[in-house]
Design a protein around this motif. Structure first.
Motif, PDB file in Angstrom:
ATOM      1  N   TYR A 184       0.816  -1.219   0.000  1.00  0.00           N
ATOM      2  CA  TYR A 184       0.000   0.000   0.000  1.00  0.00           C
ATOM      3  C   TYR A 184       0.847   1.267   0.000  1.00  0.00           C
ATOM      4  N   GLU A 212      -8.990   7.568  -6.507  1.00  0.00           N
ATOM      5  CA  GLU A 212     -10.100   6.667  -6.215  1.00  0.00           C
ATOM      6  C   GLU A 212     -11.187   7.400  -5.445  1.00  0.00           C
ATOM      7  N   SER A 213     -12.425   6.962  -5.649  1.00  0.00           N
ATOM      8  CA  SER A 213     -13.559   7.467  -4.881  1.00  0.00           C
ATOM      9  C   SER A 213     -14.206   6.306  -4.146  1.00  0.00           C
ATOM     10  N   HIS A 214     -14.554   6.559  -2.888  1.00  0.00           N
ATOM     11  CA  HIS A 214     -15.204   5.561  -2.044  1.00  0.00           C
ATOM     12  C   HIS A 214     -16.337   6.251  -1.305  1.00  0.00           C
ATOM     13  N   GLU A 215     -17.146   5.496  -0.614  1.00  0.00           N
ATOM     14  CA  GLU A 215     -18.277   6.072   0.118  1.00  0.00           C
ATOM     15  C   GLU A 215     -17.828   7.013   1.235  1.00  0.00           C
ATOM     16  N   TYR A 216     -16.577   6.914   1.674  1.00  0.00           N
ATOM     17  CA  TYR A 216     -16.052   7.742   2.762  1.00  0.00           C
ATOM     18  C   TYR A 216     -15.100   8.829   2.266  1.00  0.00           C
ATOM     19  N   ARG A 263     -12.730  10.793  -1.328  1.00  0.00           N
ATOM     20  CA  ARG A 263     -11.917  10.693  -2.538  1.00  0.00           C
ATOM     21  C   ARG A 263     -10.449  10.709  -2.122  1.00  0.00           C
ATOM     22  N   TRP A 271      -6.719  13.018   1.057  1.00  0.00           N
ATOM     23  CA  TRP A 271      -8.059  12.502   1.325  1.00  0.00           C
ATOM     24  C   TRP A 271      -9.053  13.639   1.464  1.00  0.00           C
TER      25      TRP A 271
END
Length: 136
Positions: free
Chosen positions: A75, A111-115, A117, A132
């Motif tokens: 990561y 990346e985009s997530h529910e919590y 970008r 973030w």
């Protein structure tokens, strides 16, 4: 609430008070963070972030994540360092534009997530920086 063996209350950690790291040239690294990310340096040579400011921007989503990763995880790549710094931003697109204007490219696709970008860059000391933008 944590308790001691004697049954009395113990103190507990309530947050991250700072992130401190070694640099080959601390002045140049500080200048990079000012120029590329727009941070304002303090009199002591570091940077301060107000929890109040992040709470105003992110509401209840304002938080600091503290998480161990498996030593074999990739990561933090392309950095070879065993840690990464996550910086909360209020406008990811504007920060990325500033980075690009300063010649700093993303090291992997955003990346985009529910919590929120996310985007990733490298600082001049080869530390991976995760940007973030929380969803407030």
């Amino acid at each position: 609430m944590p308790f001691s063996l004697e049954g009395g209350a113990m103190g507990k950690v309530i947050g991250v008070g700072g992130v401190f790291f070694a640099c080959a040239d601390p002045g140049a690294t500080k200048d990079w963070y000012v120029r590329v990310l727009g941070l304002e340096a303090t009199d002591f040579g570091g940077f301060m972030f107000s929890h109040e400011t992040s709470a105003e921007t992110c509401g209840k989503g304002a938080m600091t994540i503290f998480a161990p990763f498996d030593a074999k995880a990739d990561y933090f790549k392309p950095s070879d360092l065993p840690f990464m710094i996550n910086l909360m931003v209020d406008d990811l697109d504007a920060v990325l534009t500033r980075c690009k204007d300063e010649g700093v490219d993303e090291v992997q696709p955003a990346e985009s997530h529910e919590y929120g970008r996310f985007a990733w860059i490298m600082d001049p000391d080869e530390r991976k920086i995760e940007l973030w933008q929380p969803i407030g």
